[in-house]
Design a protein around this motif. Structure first.
Motif, short mmCIF file in Angstrom:
data_model
loop_
_atom_site.label_atom_id
_atom_site.label_comp_id
_atom_site.label_asym_id
_atom_site.label_seq_id
_atom_site.Cartn_x
_atom_site.Cartn_y
_atom_site.Cartn_z
N LEU A 170 60.28 46.64 42.63
CA LEU A 170 61.22 46.32 43.71
C LEU A 170 61.29 47.50 44.66
O LEU A 170 61.51 48.64 44.24
N VAL A 171 61.11 47.20 45.93
CA VAL A 171 61.21 48.23 46.96
C VAL A 171 62.21 47.76 48.01
O VAL A 171 62.04 46.68 48.58
N ILE A 172 63.25 48.54 48.20
CA ILE A 172 64.19 48.28 49.30
C ILE A 172 64.03 49.43 50.28
O ILE A 172 64.41 50.56 49.99
N ARG A 173 63.42 49.11 51.39
CA ARG A 173 63.15 50.16 52.37
C ARG A 173 64.43 50.63 53.07
O ARG A 173 64.55 51.81 53.41
N GLU A 174 65.35 49.70 53.27
CA GLU A 174 66.62 50.07 53.92
C GLU A 174 67.73 49.16 53.44
O GLU A 174 67.64 47.94 53.61
N LEU A 175 68.74 49.75 52.83
CA LEU A 175 69.96 49.04 52.47
C LEU A 175 71.09 49.69 53.24
O LEU A 175 71.32 50.89 53.11
N ARG A 176 71.78 48.92 54.02
CA ARG A 176 72.85 49.46 54.85
C ARG A 176 74.17 48.75 54.56
O ARG A 176 74.22 47.53 54.38
N VAL A 177 75.22 49.56 54.48
CA VAL A 177 76.59 49.04 54.43
C VAL A 177 77.27 49.47 55.71
O VAL A 177 77.32 50.67 56.02
N GLU A 178 77.77 48.49 56.45
CA GLU A 178 78.40 48.79 57.73
C GLU A 178 79.89 48.47 57.66
O GLU A 178 80.28 47.33 57.37
N ARG A 179 80.70 49.50 57.88
CA ARG A 179 82.17 49.36 57.94
C ARG A 179 82.71 48.70 56.66
O ARG A 179 83.50 47.77 56.70
N GLY A 180 82.26 49.20 55.52
CA GLY A 180 82.75 48.68 54.25
C GLY A 180 84.11 49.26 53.90
O GLY A 180 84.51 50.32 54.39
N ARG A 181 84.83 48.58 53.03
CA ARG A 181 86.13 49.08 52.57
C ARG A 181 86.30 48.76 51.09
O ARG A 181 86.05 47.63 50.66
N LEU A 182 86.70 49.77 50.34
CA LEU A 182 87.02 49.60 48.93
C LEU A 182 88.52 49.81 48.75
O LEU A 182 89.08 50.81 49.22
N VAL A 183 89.17 48.88 48.06
CA VAL A 183 90.59 48.99 47.73
C VAL A 183 90.70 49.08 46.21
O VAL A 183 90.21 48.19 45.49
N HIS A 184 91.29 50.17 45.72
CA HIS A 184 91.42 50.40 44.28
C HIS A 184 92.89 50.32 43.90
O HIS A 184 93.72 51.07 44.42
N ASP A 185 93.22 49.41 42.99
CA ASP A 185 94.60 49.23 42.51
C ASP A 185 94.70 49.67 41.06
O ASP A 185 94.03 49.10 40.18
N ASP A 186 95.52 50.69 40.82
CA ASP A 186 95.81 51.15 39.46
C ASP A 186 97.16 50.55 39.07
O ASP A 186 98.22 51.04 39.48
N VAL A 187 97.13 49.46 38.29
CA VAL A 187 98.35 48.73 37.99
C VAL A 187 99.31 49.57 37.15
O VAL A 187 100.52 49.54 37.34
N ALA A 188 98.77 50.35 36.21
CA ALA A 188 99.63 51.14 35.33
C ALA A 188 100.46 52.13 36.12
O ALA A 188 101.65 52.35 35.83
N ARG A 189 99.88 52.75 37.14
CA ARG A 189 100.60 53.75 37.94
C ARG A 189 101.24 53.13 39.18
O ARG A 189 101.97 53.82 39.90
#
Length: 780
Positions: free
Chosen positions: A133-152
């Motif tokens: 498998l060859v991926i010459r270009e993988l791009r993420v544009e304007r991504g957002r990750l939301v992390h929820d720590d329920v315990a805290r």
């Protein structure tokens, strides 16, 4: 060949119209995922290059879209090289994720919302030889990750843009990757927030740049990092090396270098993050690193840190501080089981400071440190006393410390410290504390304080003390140190004048807890605490962790003396408790009442008695609910006058002379419970007869009393007896006048009523029936 290619294109175009392609894509997603999926549009182009596009893709949270979307992608673009398959490879020319949004939820037990995403066996059985498998270009544009720590209950988020090249060979046996990413827009807050704009974005302007190049060999279980560069502003950190045995106990052989790490930007980041002691601070300097990390990663044996770090031209300044810390420099060297800091130098407000430190046996860290020089307290005020406090003055220190870092309360100190002309200003203090001077000396585990003086307004005091294990007074309990011995404090405090209002704001806050044992003596020539003004106050104290016992106290006030003992327990800061006993001797009753009640001029006479009281809490509500007291008060050669109840009694009976009652002695046993004062069988004897009362008065002023009076003939001869008889009083055969009344209403508006049944009972010889019935009713 051209005809065949055209026929193939036509077959796909007419055989797979957009609606059918979308249906096939949905079916494939449903077959692979165990979640609800939404898909907006799908398009496929087979004319080389082969292209596919998915629009408005969404994957639901566990439980469906009613609970929100776990993943949302505005567009998913795939560009393939179809001819590469002929050479045993799958080549992705370009893979672009536009505006992906992933919400990762971590439950208190460690489970995440990613679990159960794929259907079992959705990957299918392997068929034929694996293709590269060859991926010459993988791009993420304007991504957002939301992390929820329920315990805290904590939510954090950031945006990321990424470019990546990837090559997987041998069915995953060898993986090579190279690329760069930018993380920015960091924000944090509570999981209760419903929109990103409601989070704290103090760090959003910071951007972390990551550039990497590396390879992974699955057979050798080795990750080789040719490059891992981290950058933020002008600060840069480079990491290279290898990680072996990834599947079991990873072994690190990494090198971390930074020829010039800009401390100004690092301090700015920490200040924005509201790091403890660094909010709003600014500064600069250069930190050069050349470190190696070698060894296995495990809790029992962490990898060794080797190399050196050099700080130069460091400076920092706290907001509002009149001076800065400048000329900060130090060298740190790292060996497998030791960290040594040498040649630590700084100028604090123009005063020179030097130091060194050594930490070794890192599994159970041991410390040796020394610091000497002059410190301008104003420059370090926010770090030492909080951002809202201002310190002044100079401290000259020559101190050494040694011991186990895991037991900070047991560190041994040696040396001296002198404080001169120091001052403290804080919103927690009602006045500026100034003229603070002290000489402190440390030897082994003992500190001696000589001549600690301070003033606040007109109040001044002097403290001399010895403290064993002094760091236990300020150290937080460390893990495993529950049985650590507390500090021991022995002190003497003297003051010519002390007003509590100069040192403690009204209300006072929670009761202070002293984490020590020991004893102390206090003498204050003139003492004031709100309405209490006293002289020659002396006390002896016994200290236990969280408990202060006043084994003896004495003071002069209101023309007499008060003595007793007390106990204050602050181990539960929400509900501190107290018990106080007081024996009063020859107090002037009018002075006491004038100071503590509106009843100025009500009672004259000499007051004696004993009182025991206790309670819990510090708020007025807690005090009203919990305050209990019991005591006996006696007044000799006194007079009651100018009281609303007496005026009402004179009017009600038609005997104006009863506005004033003179007596030889008055005895009043009382107790306090449930917000009321109960007086049992108050006895007043004098020239105007014998008077008895039983009942209760509330903290709100409400009255509930039975009053019984017997006026002898020599008194009734001088009073308008006929008016009293006409009003409802009774006379007996001996010429005495009997008054039995119920007193209700309030102190300001009393209501009186005759108790004719009680008066008739007394005529029949049952003297105490009415009072006994009143006491029984009050008890019920």
């Amino acid at each position: 060949m051209l005809v065949l290619a055209g026929a193939a294109w036509a077959a796909v175009y007419f055989g797979l119209p957009p609606e059918r392609v979308r249906a096939l894509a949905r079916a494939q997603l449903a077959q692979s995922l165990q979640r609800e999926v939404r898909l907006g549009g799908v398009s496929v182009h087979v004319w080389p290059p082969v292209r596919a596009r998915l629009e408005d893709l969404a994957v639901a949270q566990p439980g469906g879209f009613s609970r929100g979307a776990m993943l949302q992608v505005a567009a998913f673009d795939l560009d393939l090289d179809p001819f590469a398959v002929l050479f045993g490879r799958v080549v992705v020319r370009r893979l672009i994720l536009r505006e992906p949004r992933l919400q990762l939820v971590v439950q208190p037990d460690g489970r995440t919302n990613l679990e159960g995403l794929l259907r079992p066996g959705s990957g299918g059985a392997a068929r034929g030889p694996a293709l590269d498998l060859v991926i010459r270009e993988l791009r993420v544009e304007r991504g957002r990750l939301v992390h929820d720590d329920v315990a805290r209950g904590r939510r954090s988020t950031f945006t990321w843009d990424q470019r990546l090249a990837l090559r997987v060979a041998g069915g995953g046996a060898r993986v090579a990757t190279e690329g760069e990413a930018t993380l920015s827009g960091y924000a944090f807050g509570s999981t209760a927030t419903t929109h990103v704009s409601q989070l704290d974005d103090a760090l959003s302007a910071l951007a972390l740049r990551v550039a990497h190049r590396g390879q992974y060999d699955a057979a050798a279980q080795r990750l080789s990092l040719e490059k891992l560069d981290l950058g933020m502003g002008r600060a840069a950190l480079a990491l290279t090396g290898t990680v072996d045995s990834l599947a079991s106990a990873p072994r690190l052989a990494l090198r971390v270098t930074s020829p010039r790490l800009d401390l100004g930007e690092l301090l700015d980041a920490l200040a924005r993050a509201d790091a403890a002691g660094l909010k709003g601070v600014n500064g600069g300097g250069e930190l050069a690193l050349d470190l190696r990390v070698e060894g296995s990663v495990s809790a029992a044996h962490p990898p060794a840190l080797l190399g050196s770090a050099r700080l130069q031209h460091g400076r920092l300044r706290y907001p509002g501080a009149p001076a800065e810390v400048s000329g900060l420099s130090a060298t740190a060297s790292f060996t497998p089981d030791e960290v040594r800091i040498t040649d630590l130098r700084a100028s604090v407000g123009g005063q020179s400071l030097r130091g060194e430190a050594r930490v070794w046996r890192l599994a159970d860290p041991q410390l040796e440190a020394r610091v000497e020089g002059d410190v301008d307290l104003a420059a370090l005020g926010p770090m030492l006393a909080g951002s809202r406090a201002k310190l002044g003055g100079v401290a000259r220190v020559d101190l050494r410390a040694g011991g186990a870092l895991r037991k900070p309360a047991e560190l041994a100190l040696a040396g001296t410290a002198m404080v001169r002309r120091a001052s403290v200003e804080s919103p927690a203090l009602p006045r500026r504390v100034e003229n603070v001077n002290a000489d402190l000396s440390f030897s082994a585990a003992r500190a001696t304080v000589k001549g600690l003086t301070l003033s606040a307004g007109p109040s001044t005091l002097q403290l001399d003390a010895q403290v064993e294990r002094p760091l236990a007074l300020v150290a937080r309990p460390a893990a495993g140190s529950a049985g650590a011995a507390p500090a021991r404090l022995d002190f003497t405090l003297q003051s010519p004048f002390l007003d509590v209002a100069d040192l403690v704001r009204p209300g006072g806050g929670p009761m202070p807890v002293f984490p020590c044992s020991g004893q102390g003596k206090v003498y204050v020539a003139r003492f004031k605490n709100e309405k209490l003004e006293a002289r020659d106050v002396s006390a002896e104290l016994a200290l236990e962790p969280g408990v202060v016992r006043v084994t003896r106290y004495a003071l002069g006030a209101y023309g007499g003396r008060v003595r007793g003992e007390a106990r204050f327990d602050g181990r539960d800061p929400r509900r501190p408790s107290y018990q106080v006993t007081a024996a009063v001797d020859s107090l002037q009753a009018d002075q006491v009442l004038s100071a503590w009640t509106p009843a100025r001029g009500l009672l004259e006479g000499v007051l004696d008695g004993k009182i025991e009281l206790g309670g819990q809490g510090t708020s007025p509500g807690d005090i009203r609910r919990s305050l209990t007291a019991v005591g006996l008060v006696g007044v000799l050669s006194g007079r009651l006058q100018s009281a609303k109840p007496l005026e009402e009694l004179a009017s009600f009976t038609g005997m104006p002379q009863l506005k004033t009652l003179a007596f030889r002695d008055l005895k009043a046993p009382f107790r306090v419970e449930n917000g009321r004062v109960f007086t049992d069988d108050v006895v007043l004897r004098g020239a105007q007869g014998d008077w008895r009362m039983a009942g209760t008065i509330g903290f709100d002023g409400s009255l509930d009393y039975a009053l019984s009076a017997t006026l002898p003939p020599e008194v009734t001869a001088r009073l308008p007896k006929e008016a009293a008889l006409a009003a409802g009083a009774l006379g007996d055969a001996q010429g005495r006048l009997l008054l039995d009344l119920h007193v209700g209403g309030t102190v300001k508006a009393p209501r009186l009523a005759w108790n004719t049944q009680a008066m008739r009972a007394r005529l029949a010889g049952r003297l105490a029936d009415a009072l006994a019935e009143q006491r029984q009713r009050v008890e019920q």
